[in-house]
Structure formats: C-alpha cells, structure tokens
Design an enzyme around this catalytic site. Structure first.
Site, PDB file in Angstrom:
ATOM      1  N   ASN A  13       0.882  -1.176   0.000  1.00 45.58           N
ATOM      2  CA  ASN A  13       0.000   0.000   0.000  1.00 45.58           C
ATOM      3  C   ASN A  13       0.913   1.217   0.000  1.00 45.58           C
ATOM      4  O   ASN A  13       1.510   1.537   1.016  1.00 45.58           O
ATOM      5  CB  ASN A  13      -0.882  -0.022   1.258  1.00 45.58           C
ATOM      6  CG  ASN A  13      -1.695   1.254   1.400  1.00 45.58           C
ATOM      7  OD1 ASN A  13      -1.846   2.012   0.456  1.00 45.58           O
ATOM      8  ND2 ASN A  13      -2.230   1.481   2.601  1.00 45.58           N
ATOM      9  N   LYS A  15       0.130   4.237  -0.221  1.00 43.83           N
ATOM     10  CA  LYS A  15      -0.489   5.427   0.407  1.00 43.83           C
ATOM     11  C   LYS A  15      -0.254   6.648  -0.483  1.00 43.83           C
ATOM     12  O   LYS A  15      -0.287   6.534  -1.707  1.00 43.83           O
ATOM     13  CB  LYS A  15       0.051   5.624   1.824  1.00 43.83           C
ATOM     14  CG  LYS A  15       0.019   4.342   2.660  1.00 43.83           C
ATOM     15  CD  LYS A  15       0.230   4.588   4.110  1.00 43.83           C
ATOM     16  CE  LYS A  15       0.329   3.261   4.833  1.00 43.83           C
ATOM     17  NZ  LYS A  15       0.232   3.397   6.270  1.00 43.83           N
ATOM     18  N   HIS A  99      -9.420   0.976   4.542  1.00 44.80           N
ATOM     19  CA  HIS A  99      -8.159   1.159   5.268  1.00 44.80           C
ATOM     20  C   HIS A  99      -8.402   2.063   6.484  1.00 44.80           C
ATOM     21  O   HIS A  99      -9.188   3.004   6.424  1.00 44.80           O
ATOM     22  CB  HIS A  99      -7.096   1.768   4.346  1.00 44.80           C
ATOM     23  CG  HIS A  99      -5.726   1.714   4.936  1.00 44.80           C
ATOM     24  ND1 HIS A  99      -5.298   2.643   5.855  1.00 44.80           N
ATOM     25  CD2 HIS A  99      -4.719   0.825   4.785  1.00 44.80           C
ATOM     26  CE1 HIS A  99      -4.058   2.321   6.227  1.00 44.80           C
ATOM     27  NE2 HIS A  99      -3.692   1.218   5.596  1.00 44.80           N
ATOM     28  N   GLU A 101      -6.775   4.402   7.689  1.00 39.87           N
ATOM     29  CA  GLU A 101      -6.544   5.845   7.470  1.00 39.87           C
ATOM     30  C   GLU A 101      -7.755   6.473   6.804  1.00 39.87           C
ATOM     31  O   GLU A 101      -8.066   7.645   7.042  1.00 39.87           O
ATOM     32  CB  GLU A 101      -5.258   6.047   6.647  1.00 39.87           C
ATOM     33  CG  GLU A 101      -4.024   5.769   7.506  1.00 39.87           C
ATOM     34  CD  GLU A 101      -2.804   5.292   6.736  1.00 39.87           C
ATOM     35  OE1 GLU A 101      -2.760   5.426   5.505  1.00 39.87           O
ATOM     36  OE2 GLU A 101      -1.879   4.773   7.390  1.00 39.87           O
ATOM     37  N   GLU A 171      -5.742  -5.601  10.155  1.00 43.97           N
ATOM     38  CA  GLU A 171      -4.755  -4.566  10.438  1.00 43.97           C
ATOM     39  C   GLU A 171      -5.062  -3.889  11.773  1.00 43.97           C
ATOM     40  O   GLU A 171      -5.908  -2.968  11.829  1.00 43.97           O
ATOM     41  CB  GLU A 171      -4.770  -3.512   9.331  1.00 43.97           C
ATOM     42  CG  GLU A 171      -4.407  -4.045   7.973  1.00 43.97           C
ATOM     43  CD  GLU A 171      -3.743  -2.980   7.126  1.00 43.97           C
ATOM     44  OE1 GLU A 171      -2.596  -3.181   6.735  1.00 43.97           O
ATOM     45  OE2 GLU A 171      -4.362  -1.939   6.885  1.00 43.97           O
ATOM     46  N   GLY A 177       1.968   1.825  10.676  1.00 43.87           N
ATOM     47  CA  GLY A 177       2.877   2.965  10.567  1.00 43.87           C
ATOM     48  C   GLY A 177       3.528   3.365  11.876  1.00 43.87           C
ATOM     49  O   GLY A 177       4.135   4.427  11.980  1.00 43.87           O
ATOM     50  N   SER A 217       3.059  -2.694  10.216  1.00 39.26           N
ATOM     51  CA  SER A 217       4.517  -2.716  10.400  1.00 39.26           C
ATOM     52  C   SER A 217       5.136  -4.075  10.084  1.00 39.26           C
ATOM     53  O   SER A 217       6.124  -4.474  10.716  1.00 39.26           O
ATOM     54  CB  SER A 217       4.887  -2.236  11.808  1.00 39.26           C
ATOM     55  OG  SER A 217       4.420  -0.909  12.013  1.00 39.26           O
TER      56      SER A 217
HETATM   57  C1  PEP Z   1      -0.859  -0.210   5.817  1.00 40.62           C
HETATM   58  O1  PEP Z   1      -0.809   0.916   5.362  1.00 40.62           O
HETATM   59  O2  PEP Z   1      -1.786  -0.947   5.531  1.00 40.62           O
HETATM   60  C2  PEP Z   1       0.222  -0.659   6.693  1.00 40.62           C
HETATM   61  C3  PEP Z   1       0.149  -1.855   7.208  1.00 40.62           C
HETATM   62  O3  PEP Z   1       1.258   0.220   6.915  1.00 40.62           O
HETATM   63  P1  PEP Z   1       2.645  -0.125   7.655  1.00 40.62           P
HETATM   64  O4  PEP Z   1       3.164  -1.395   7.059  1.00 40.62           O
HETATM   65  O5  PEP Z   1       3.528   1.053   7.364  1.00 40.62           O
HETATM   66  O6  PEP Z   1       2.354  -0.276   9.113  1.00 40.62           O
END
Ligand code: PEP
Length: 255
Positions: A13, A15, A99, A101, A171, A177, A217
């Site tokens: 992703n 972003k 997501h 975000e 998630e 993040g 992460s």
């Molecule tokens: C994401 O944006 O779905 C995500 C898991 O980000 P990160 O790997 O940076 O935590």
C-alpha cells in the site's frame, strides 16, 4: 499460510507516495527481485494518478497494480472520488477498501466500506478489505468482538460467490505505521477469529478458502514469523512497500 487451501497475497500500500515517474523507477527495481516468486500474488496499490504508469511498468511481470480506494456510486456529484467502473476501465484488478486511514481521517464507516466493497465486486475487481481494532479496544479486551462486528457489517449482503474475490486484511490500527507489530500469536489468534466469523456466515468450507492477510509494520525482519502462522495468508505492507529490497524480502518469506 496454508497454501494448500488458499492463495498467499503480498500487497503493498503505497499510500500518498510515488509520482508516476517514481513508481516506474520502483517497479523497474523491484521486478527482478520478485520475478518467478510464484508461491504468492504480488500486488502494489497506488495513488490514482500513479496507477496507469505503474501498470505500464508492470506489464509482462508477475506484479499486479491496484487502487487504494473506490467510491460506491457509479457516477455523479461526488467531487474528488473515483468509481469502480472508472478503475475497471483502465484495467485495475485490485482495490483496497476500508483502510484505517480512510476510516480515521475521511470518516468512512462500516456502512460506506460495505457499499464500496459491493461496488468494486460488482465491477469484477478483487477487494482487499481492511479491518482491525484500535489500541484502546485491544487494551480493553474487546478485539474479538470488534473484528467480528466489522467482518459482519463490512460483508453484509455479499454472497459466497462474491467472497471469492475478497481478501481480508487484518490490520490492528495501533500497529499501522507505528513500528509496533502484533506478535505472530496475536496475528494468528485474530485472523483465526475472523475466519471463524466467516465460517458462521458462509460455512466452514468457504471460510477455509479466504485469504486473510496481516498488516501493521510487517517488514523484512518479522515477515517470516508472521507468515509461518496457519491463518496468516499474506501481508498488507505500507512503509516497507516503498523499499524494493525490503518488500522483496517479504515476498521471499512467503515462498
Ligand atoms: C498499511 O498501510 O496498511 C500498513 C500496514 O502500513 P505499515 O506497514 O507502514 O504499518
């Protein structure tokens, strides 16, 4: 991973990162690193304006390009939004929906996530449906209830046939993040809870075929352990998907 029952999917992703030119350069760098790694599907979800360039750069490779969101209406007065038909028209195969975000900063709810999921499925795309608990919910011991409720609401009205094109990305919001990662046992347990909800909704046999990714992460250092868990069928990767070598190491861990 349980490759005998379901497909492993490693998805990036991006972003709000990568211009078209940057995406082209990235795809050129990552292509040889993931070539021939056929034990998983490799996907990058890109900002709308970057999708076409990324798709062109990925032509003839094992890399698929997706979008990061989709609107639920077919067309109309929704300034700034993009419909499923529009994405389909340029050949987009995957789309992230729900997501955290989007939920956190753009007021998306389980209701709109459900509508977006349906619109994408009706247009023939594959949906990466994101859900997960926030930190307070985990600390209060209600993670299982939260992910069960999200799974039910986000998939309301979606048939078993349509579910074949849904990948669920578990998630935990506190891990996205932040550099904090769910332990492999936490990821396994909650992915297992989601699978048991799917079993109640669609039956055990169908539930066993649904790819459930972990996201939060995931990186080159922790992917192998997370992916070794039977209910963790891949990863949705943010930060590490912007660094070709790190992303490729995650793909390697899935082989
Ligand atoms: C994401 O944006 O779905 C995500 C898991 O980000 P990160 O790997 O940076 O935590």
């Amino acid at each position: 991973m349980n490759p005998t029952k379901r497909r492993t999917v490693i998805a990036g992703n991006w972003k709000m990162n990568f211009t078209p030119a940057e995406a082209e350069a990235f795809i050129a760098e990552v292509t040889p690193l993931v070539a021939g790694k056929d034990n998983c599907d490799v996907v990058f979800c890109a900002p709308y304006v970057t999708i076409a360039a990324a798709m062109k750069a990925a032509e003839g490779t094992n890399i698929k390009i997706g979008a990061e969101n989709v609107h639920f209406a077919p067309k109309g007065a929704y300034t700034g939004e993009v419909s499923a038909e529009m994405l389909k028209a340029i050949g987009v195969e995957y789309v992230i929906v729900g997501h955290s975000e989007r939920r956190q900063y753009f007021a998306e709810t389980d209701e709109t996530v459900n509508l977006r999921t349906k619109a994408a499925l009706e247009a023939g795309m594959k949906v990466i449906l994101c859900l997960g608990e926030v930190k307070e919910e985990r600390l209060s011991g209600i993670t299982d209830e939260v992910v069960a409720m999200q799974t039910k609401l986000d998939l309301a009205g979606i048939s078993a046939e349509q579910l074949k094109n849904v990948i669920i990305a578990y998630e935990p919001v506190w891990a996205i993040g932040t550099g904090l990662t769910a332990t492999p046992d936490q990821a396994e347990e909650t992915c297992g809870v989601i699978r048991s909800v799917l079993a109640k909704l669609y039956g055990e046999d169908v539930a066993e075929t649904v790819t459930i990714q972990y996201g939060g992460s995931m990186n080159d250092a922790n992917a192998a352990e997370l992916l070794s868990k039977p209910n963790v069928d891949g990863g949705l990767i943010g930060g590490a998907s912007l660094v070709a070598k790190k992303f490729a190491a995650i793909v390697d861990a899935a082989q």
